[in-house]
Scaffold this motif. Sequence first.
Motif, short mmCIF file in Angstrom:
data_model
loop_
_atom_site.label_atom_id
_atom_site.label_comp_id
_atom_site.label_asym_id
_atom_site.label_seq_id
_atom_site.Cartn_x
_atom_site.Cartn_y
_atom_site.Cartn_z
N MET A 1 17.86 -0.50 -50.63
CA MET A 1 17.50 -0.79 -52.00
C MET A 1 15.97 -0.69 -52.11
O MET A 1 15.25 -1.22 -51.26
N PRO A 2 15.44 -0.04 -53.17
CA PRO A 2 13.99 0.09 -53.32
C PRO A 2 13.36 -1.26 -53.65
O PRO A 2 14.02 -2.15 -54.18
N PRO A 3 12.08 -1.43 -53.31
CA PRO A 3 11.42 -2.70 -53.61
C PRO A 3 11.33 -2.93 -55.12
O PRO A 3 11.21 -1.99 -55.90
N ALA A 4 11.40 -4.19 -55.51
CA ALA A 4 11.32 -4.55 -56.92
C ALA A 4 9.93 -4.24 -57.46
O ALA A 4 8.94 -4.31 -56.74
N LYS A 5 9.87 -3.89 -58.75
CA LYS A 5 8.59 -3.57 -59.37
C LYS A 5 8.26 -4.59 -60.44
O LYS A 5 9.14 -5.22 -61.00
N THR A 6 6.99 -4.72 -60.71
CA THR A 6 6.49 -5.64 -61.71
C THR A 6 5.37 -4.94 -62.48
O THR A 6 4.88 -3.91 -62.05
N SER A 7 4.97 -5.49 -63.60
CA SER A 7 3.98 -4.84 -64.46
C SER A 7 2.58 -5.39 -64.25
O SER A 7 2.39 -6.59 -64.03
N TYR A 8 1.63 -4.48 -64.35
CA TYR A 8 0.21 -4.80 -64.32
C TYR A 8 -0.42 -4.15 -65.55
O TYR A 8 0.03 -3.10 -66.00
N VAL A 9 -1.48 -4.78 -66.11
CA VAL A 9 -2.10 -4.31 -67.34
C VAL A 9 -3.60 -4.17 -67.16
O VAL A 9 -4.24 -4.99 -66.50
N CYS A 10 -4.15 -3.11 -67.78
CA CYS A 10 -5.59 -2.96 -67.91
C CYS A 10 -5.89 -3.08 -69.41
O CYS A 10 -5.51 -2.21 -70.19
N LEU A 11 -6.53 -4.18 -69.82
CA LEU A 11 -6.80 -4.40 -71.24
C LEU A 11 -7.80 -3.40 -71.82
O LEU A 11 -7.57 -2.90 -72.93
N PRO A 12 -8.91 -3.08 -71.14
CA PRO A 12 -9.84 -2.11 -71.74
C PRO A 12 -9.23 -0.73 -71.96
O PRO A 12 -9.53 -0.07 -72.96
N CYS A 13 -8.35 -0.30 -71.07
CA CYS A 13 -7.70 1.02 -71.21
C CYS A 13 -6.44 0.96 -72.07
O CYS A 13 -5.88 1.99 -72.42
N ARG A 14 -5.95 -0.25 -72.34
CA ARG A 14 -4.67 -0.44 -73.04
C ARG A 14 -3.56 0.31 -72.31
O ARG A 14 -2.82 1.10 -72.89
N ALA A 15 -3.46 0.04 -71.04
CA ALA A 15 -2.48 0.73 -70.20
C ALA A 15 -1.68 -0.28 -69.37
O ALA A 15 -2.22 -1.31 -68.96
N SER A 16 -0.42 0.05 -69.14
CA SER A 16 0.46 -0.78 -68.32
C SER A 16 0.99 0.08 -67.18
O SER A 16 1.32 1.26 -67.37
N TYR A 17 1.10 -0.53 -66.01
CA TYR A 17 1.57 0.19 -64.82
C TYR A 17 2.63 -0.65 -64.12
O TYR A 17 2.45 -1.85 -63.94
N LYS A 18 3.72 0.00 -63.73
CA LYS A 18 4.74 -0.65 -62.90
C LYS A 18 4.40 -0.36 -61.45
O LYS A 18 4.22 0.80 -61.07
N GLN A 19 4.28 -1.41 -60.66
CA GLN A 19 3.99 -1.27 -59.24
C GLN A 19 4.87 -2.23 -58.48
O GLN A 19 5.40 -3.19 -59.05
N ARG A 20 4.99 -1.99 -57.19
CA ARG A 20 5.85 -2.88 -56.42
C ARG A 20 5.22 -4.27 -56.34
O ARG A 20 4.01 -4.43 -56.46
N ARG A 21 6.07 -5.23 -56.16
CA ARG A 21 5.61 -6.63 -56.11
C ARG A 21 4.64 -6.81 -54.93
O ARG A 21 4.82 -6.21 -53.89
N PRO A 22 3.63 -7.67 -55.13
CA PRO A 22 2.69 -7.90 -54.03
C PRO A 22 3.37 -8.65 -52.89
O PRO A 22 4.14 -9.57 -53.11
N GLY A 23 3.09 -8.22 -51.69
CA GLY A 23 3.62 -8.88 -50.49
C GLY A 23 2.52 -9.70 -49.82
O GLY A 23 1.38 -9.75 -50.27
N ARG A 24 2.88 -10.32 -48.72
CA ARG A 24 1.90 -11.15 -48.01
C ARG A 24 0.73 -10.34 -47.47
O ARG A 24 -0.38 -10.83 -47.40
N HIS A 25 0.98 -9.10 -47.08
CA HIS A 25 -0.06 -8.31 -46.43
C HIS A 25 -0.76 -7.34 -47.38
O HIS A 25 -1.60 -6.56 -46.95
N ASP A 26 -0.42 -7.39 -48.67
CA ASP A 26 -1.07 -6.51 -49.65
C ASP A 26 -2.43 -7.07 -50.05
O ASP A 26 -2.68 -8.27 -49.98
#
Length: 112
Positions: A1-26
């Motif tokens: 199963m692929p790792p779960a993804k979550t959303s991140y936002v850049c307010l100045p660019c008005r952009a949203s990105y789905k990336q994998r959840r942060p892990g302990r070593h990230d």
Amino acid sequence: MPPAKTSYVCLPCRASYKQRRPGRHDRADRRCPRCARPLIHVGAAFAPPRRRDEAAWRTLSLLLRAGIRFHMGCTDGPGYRPRTLGEVRERLTYARRHGVPAERALLLREPP
């Protein structure tokens, strides 16, 4: 199963990105691919507004600055979040008048 993804936002660019959840070593900070500023982790239940919708992005920035995120609840998602600047103003006025913390007032579906 692929790792779960979550959303991140850049307010100045008005952009949203789905990336994998942060892990302990990230690395703790994620950077915007457009402007290289730090991204804000907003949660998996986030639905971004259209880039041209300035009022929605301003509302979102007020919510994020107040510490409100869009993480999934146990059964029903993140719960109520104001969608317009009018709703934000109404709840912040209620918070000021009644001494309620802004974070709690912004999550009220209807201020008493």
